[in-house]
Design a protein around this motif. Structure first.
Motif, PDB file in Angstrom:
ATOM      1  N   VAL A   8       5.291  -2.957 -28.201  1.00 60.65           N
ATOM      2  CA  VAL A   8       4.136  -2.935 -29.093  1.00 60.65           C
ATOM      3  C   VAL A   8       3.126  -3.975 -28.620  1.00 60.65           C
ATOM      4  CG1 VAL A   8       3.337  -3.242 -31.480  1.00 60.65           C
ATOM      5  CG2 VAL A   8       5.607  -2.252 -31.036  1.00 60.65           C
ATOM      6  N   LEU A   9       1.877  -3.559 -28.460  1.00 64.75           N
ATOM      7  CA  LEU A   9       0.776  -4.465 -28.157  1.00 64.75           C
ATOM      8  C   LEU A   9       0.133  -4.845 -29.485  1.00 64.75           C
ATOM      9  CD1 LEU A   9      -1.205  -5.923 -26.273  1.00 64.75           C
ATOM     10  CD2 LEU A   9      -2.378  -3.730 -25.938  1.00 64.75           C
ATOM     11  N   VAL A  10       0.263  -6.122 -29.867  1.00 66.76           N
ATOM     12  CA  VAL A  10      -0.248  -6.646 -31.138  1.00 66.76           C
ATOM     13  C   VAL A  10      -1.552  -7.373 -30.856  1.00 66.76           C
ATOM     14  CG1 VAL A  10       0.204  -8.189 -33.079  1.00 66.76           C
ATOM     15  CG2 VAL A  10       2.107  -6.944 -32.006  1.00 66.76           C
ATOM     16  N   VAL A  11      -2.643  -6.959 -31.529  1.00 68.24           N
ATOM     17  CA  VAL A  11      -3.962  -7.548 -31.279  1.00 68.24           C
ATOM     18  C   VAL A  11      -4.600  -7.980 -32.590  1.00 68.24           C
ATOM     19  CG1 VAL A  11      -6.178  -7.218 -30.143  1.00 68.24           C
ATOM     20  CG2 VAL A  11      -4.199  -5.879 -29.380  1.00 68.24           C
ATOM     21  N   ASP A  12      -4.905  -9.273 -32.672  1.00 70.24           N
ATOM     22  CA  ASP A  12      -5.620  -9.816 -33.829  1.00 70.24           C
ATOM     23  C   ASP A  12      -6.348 -11.059 -33.371  1.00 70.24           C
ATOM     24  OD1 ASP A  12      -6.370 -11.063 -36.366  1.00 70.24           O
ATOM     25  OD2 ASP A  12      -4.941  -9.672 -37.289  1.00 70.24           O
ATOM     26  N   ASP A  13      -7.624 -11.181 -33.733  1.00 64.23           N
ATOM     27  CA  ASP A  13      -8.408 -12.338 -33.305  1.00 64.23           C
ATOM     28  C   ASP A  13      -7.996 -13.612 -34.037  1.00 64.23           C
ATOM     29  OD1 ASP A  13      -9.666 -10.925 -35.541  1.00 64.23           O
ATOM     30  OD2 ASP A  13     -11.221 -12.462 -35.423  1.00 64.23           O
ATOM     31  N   GLU A  14      -7.254 -13.487 -35.117  1.00 65.65           N
ATOM     32  CA  GLU A  14      -6.715 -14.655 -35.798  1.00 65.65           C
ATOM     33  C   GLU A  14      -5.327 -14.916 -35.220  1.00 65.65           C
ATOM     34  OE1 GLU A  14      -7.299 -14.970 -40.050  1.00 65.65           O
ATOM     35  OE2 GLU A  14      -8.714 -13.293 -39.938  1.00 65.65           O
ATOM     36  N   GLU A  15      -5.257 -15.888 -34.298  1.00 62.53           N
ATOM     37  CA  GLU A  15      -4.041 -16.152 -33.535  1.00 62.53           C
ATOM     38  C   GLU A  15      -2.788 -16.294 -34.392  1.00 62.53           C
ATOM     39  OE1 GLU A  15      -0.881 -17.795 -31.372  1.00 62.53           O
ATOM     40  OE2 GLU A  15      -1.927 -18.938 -32.914  1.00 62.53           O
ATOM     41  N   ILE A  33       3.797  -7.619 -26.914  1.00 63.37           N
ATOM     42  CA  ILE A  33       2.800  -8.340 -26.138  1.00 63.37           C
ATOM     43  C   ILE A  33       1.738  -8.718 -27.160  1.00 63.37           C
ATOM     44  CG2 ILE A  33       1.065  -8.243 -24.316  1.00 63.37           C
ATOM     45  CD1 ILE A  33       2.643  -5.917 -23.074  1.00 63.37           C
ATOM     46  N   LYS A  34       1.281  -9.959 -27.134  1.00 66.87           N
ATOM     47  CA  LYS A  34       0.317 -10.425 -28.125  1.00 66.87           C
ATOM     48  C   LYS A  34      -1.008 -10.724 -27.446  1.00 66.87           C
ATOM     49  CE  LYS A  34       0.809 -14.606 -29.583  1.00 66.87           C
ATOM     50  NZ  LYS A  34      -0.235 -15.570 -29.431  1.00 66.87           N
ATOM     51  N   ALA A  35      -2.092 -10.268 -28.064  1.00 69.16           N
ATOM     52  CA  ALA A  35      -3.441 -10.539 -27.579  1.00 69.16           C
ATOM     53  C   ALA A  35      -4.299 -10.995 -28.748  1.00 69.16           C
ATOM     54  CB  ALA A  35      -4.041  -9.290 -26.939  1.00 69.16           C
ATOM     55  N   ASN A  36      -5.260 -11.882 -28.444  1.00 68.53           N
ATOM     56  CA  ASN A  36      -6.126 -12.414 -29.494  1.00 68.53           C
ATOM     57  C   ASN A  36      -7.541 -11.866 -29.446  1.00 68.53           C
ATOM     58  OD1 ASN A  36      -4.199 -15.200 -28.873  1.00 68.53           O
ATOM     59  ND2 ASN A  36      -4.172 -14.200 -30.843  1.00 68.53           N
ATOM     60  N   SER A  37      -7.755 -10.824 -28.645  1.00 70.45           N
ATOM     61  CA  SER A  37      -9.055 -10.149 -28.598  1.00 70.45           C
ATOM     62  C   SER A  37      -8.855  -8.787 -27.943  1.00 70.45           C
ATOM     63  CB  SER A  37     -10.066 -10.967 -27.779  1.00 70.45           C
ATOM     64  OG  SER A  37      -9.718 -10.956 -26.406  1.00 70.45           O
ATOM     65  N   GLY A  38      -9.842  -7.929 -28.156  1.00 73.77           N
ATOM     66  CA  GLY A  38      -9.795  -6.627 -27.506  1.00 73.77           C
ATOM     67  C   GLY A  38      -9.835  -6.752 -25.993  1.00 73.77           C
ATOM     68  N   ASN A  48       3.555   0.836 -20.087  1.00 74.60           N
ATOM     69  CA  ASN A  48       4.799   0.851 -20.856  1.00 74.60           C
ATOM     70  C   ASN A  48       4.582   0.652 -22.345  1.00 74.60           C
ATOM     71  OD1 ASN A  48       6.298   1.206 -18.525  1.00 74.60           O
ATOM     72  ND2 ASN A  48       6.534  -0.982 -18.201  1.00 74.60           N
ATOM     73  N   VAL A  49       3.363   0.325 -22.770  1.00 70.48           N
ATOM     74  CA  VAL A  49       3.088   0.112 -24.198  1.00 70.48           C
ATOM     75  C   VAL A  49       3.225   1.448 -24.931  1.00 70.48           C
ATOM     76  CG1 VAL A  49       1.318  -0.499 -25.897  1.00 70.48           C
ATOM     77  CG2 VAL A  49       1.603  -1.900 -23.837  1.00 70.48           C
ATOM     78  N   ASP A  50       4.037   1.427 -25.987  1.00 70.84           N
ATOM     79  CA  ASP A  50       4.265   2.628 -26.794  1.00 70.84           C
ATOM     80  C   ASP A  50       3.351   2.695 -28.002  1.00 70.84           C
ATOM     81  OD1 ASP A  50       6.722   3.677 -25.401  1.00 70.84           O
ATOM     82  OD2 ASP A  50       7.444   1.688 -25.968  1.00 70.84           O
ATOM     83  N   LEU A  51       2.945   1.496 -28.499  1.00 70.51           N
ATOM     84  CA  LEU A  51       2.184   1.459 -29.727  1.00 70.51           C
ATOM     85  C   LEU A  51       1.202   0.293 -29.703  1.00 70.51           C
ATOM     86  CD1 LEU A  51       3.390   2.124 -33.250  1.00 70.51           C
ATOM     87  CD2 LEU A  51       2.321  -0.061 -32.837  1.00 70.51           C
ATOM     88  N   LEU A  52      -0.007   0.562 -30.144  1.00 71.14           N
ATOM     89  CA  LEU A  52      -1.032  -0.461 -30.316  1.00 71.14           C
ATOM     90  C   LEU A  52      -1.144  -0.769 -31.799  1.00 71.14           C
ATOM     91  CD1 LEU A  52      -3.535  -2.187 -29.455  1.00 71.14           C
ATOM     92  CD2 LEU A  52      -4.889  -0.095 -29.777  1.00 71.14           C
ATOM     93  N   LEU A  53      -0.924  -2.045 -32.169  1.00 71.51           N
ATOM     94  CA  LEU A  53      -1.129  -2.516 -33.528  1.00 71.51           C
ATOM     95  C   LEU A  53      -2.312  -3.458 -33.469  1.00 71.51           C
ATOM     96  CD1 LEU A  53      -0.278  -2.904 -36.517  1.00 71.51           C
ATOM     97  CD2 LEU A  53       1.214  -4.757 -35.721  1.00 71.51           C
ATOM     98  N   THR A  54      -3.455  -3.030 -34.020  1.00 70.43           N
ATOM     99  CA  THR A  54      -4.677  -3.814 -33.856  1.00 70.43           C
ATOM    100  C   THR A  54      -5.414  -4.044 -35.164  1.00 70.43           C
ATOM    101  OG1 THR A  54      -6.768  -3.983 -32.640  1.00 70.43           O
ATOM    102  CG2 THR A  54      -6.062  -1.764 -33.272  1.00 70.43           C
ATOM    103  N   ASP A  55      -5.987  -5.232 -35.248  1.00 74.08           N
ATOM    104  CA  ASP A  55      -6.901  -5.540 -36.345  1.00 74.08           C
ATOM    105  C   ASP A  55      -8.122  -4.635 -36.178  1.00 74.08           C
ATOM    106  OD1 ASP A  55      -8.055  -6.815 -38.524  1.00 74.08           O
ATOM    107  OD2 ASP A  55      -8.708  -8.549 -37.385  1.00 74.08           O
ATOM    108  N   CYS A  56      -8.740  -4.266 -37.278  1.00 72.80           N
ATOM    109  CA  CYS A  56      -9.926  -3.397 -37.210  1.00 72.80           C
ATOM    110  C   CYS A  56     -11.170  -4.158 -36.783  1.00 72.80           C
ATOM    111  CB  CYS A  56     -10.162  -2.731 -38.565  1.00 72.80           C
ATOM    112  SG  CYS A  56      -8.912  -1.523 -39.009  1.00 72.80           S
ATOM    113  N   LEU A  61     -14.938  -6.577 -29.089  1.00 70.07           N
ATOM    114  CA  LEU A  61     -14.399  -5.224 -29.088  1.00 70.07           C
ATOM    115  C   LEU A  61     -13.621  -4.974 -30.385  1.00 70.07           C
ATOM    116  CD1 LEU A  61     -14.300  -2.854 -27.028  1.00 70.07           C
ATOM    117  CD2 LEU A  61     -12.131  -3.785 -26.229  1.00 70.07           C
ATOM    118  N   PHE A  62     -14.148  -4.107 -31.241  1.00 71.08           N
ATOM    119  CA  PHE A  62     -13.470  -3.769 -32.488  1.00 71.08           C
ATOM    120  C   PHE A  62     -12.179  -3.008 -32.201  1.00 71.08           C
ATOM    121  CE2 PHE A  62     -16.481  -4.054 -36.285  1.00 71.08           C
ATOM    122  CZ  PHE A  62     -17.201  -5.088 -35.731  1.00 71.08           C
ATOM    123  N   GLY A  63     -11.279  -2.980 -33.181  1.00 69.86           N
ATOM    124  CA  GLY A  63     -10.007  -2.285 -33.019  1.00 69.86           C
ATOM    125  C   GLY A  63     -10.161  -0.816 -32.674  1.00 69.86           C
ATOM    126  N   GLU A  64     -11.116  -0.155 -33.306  1.00 62.71           N
ATOM    127  CA  GLU A  64     -11.335   1.270 -33.017  1.00 62.71           C
ATOM    128  C   GLU A  64     -11.800   1.467 -31.574  1.00 62.71           C
ATOM    129  OE1 GLU A  64     -13.947   5.073 -34.582  1.00 62.71           O
ATOM    130  OE2 GLU A  64     -14.364   3.094 -35.408  1.00 62.71           O
TER     131      GLU A  64
END
Length: 128
Positions: A8-15, A33-38, A48-56, A61-64
């Protein structure tokens, strides 16, 4: 997705929130895998990423937008959105449906894990 542990790729600008969500999923047996921006998510992307979990709503770069760019790279990628706002209040061309492809923050760990496993089409994890 065979019988390997999903990634799972987890993305949120709030660390702290990205870290917490990744921790919840890791403790449940998923790989993250953790990311703090798009932009960082694009850099960390792997097929290999199966799922993107992203803040909107994120700066840059917005989540969409991130989801659409990653779906161009892998059309079978599962995408889940999260936000402190309700799905109805967000301006999105992607239909956001609570419990289907959207989870509202704050959430508890069990809800997030259930939500992610449901999106992956799994009832439980199989270790690999």
């Amino acid at each position: 997705m065979e019988n390997r542990t999903p990634l799972v790729l987890v993305v949120d600008d709030e660390e702290p929130l990205a870290t917490l969500a990744a921790l919840f999923l890791t403790r449940a047996g998923l790989k993250t895998i953790k990311a703090n921006s798009g932009g960082q998510a694009l850099d960390l992307w792997t097929p290999n990423v199966d799922l993107l979990l992203t803040d909107c709503a994120m700066p840059g770069l917005f989540g969409e937008q991130l989801a659409l760019r990653l779906l161009e790279r892998n059309s079978t990628l599962k995408v889940l959105f999260m936000s402190g706002n309700t799905p109805e209040s967000l301006d999105s061309s992607i239909p956001l449906r609570a419990g289907v492809n959207f989870i509202q923050k704050p959430f508890i760990s069990s809800d997030l894990v259930d939500f992610v496993l449901n999106a992956l089409g799994r009832d439980e994890l199989v270790s690999a």
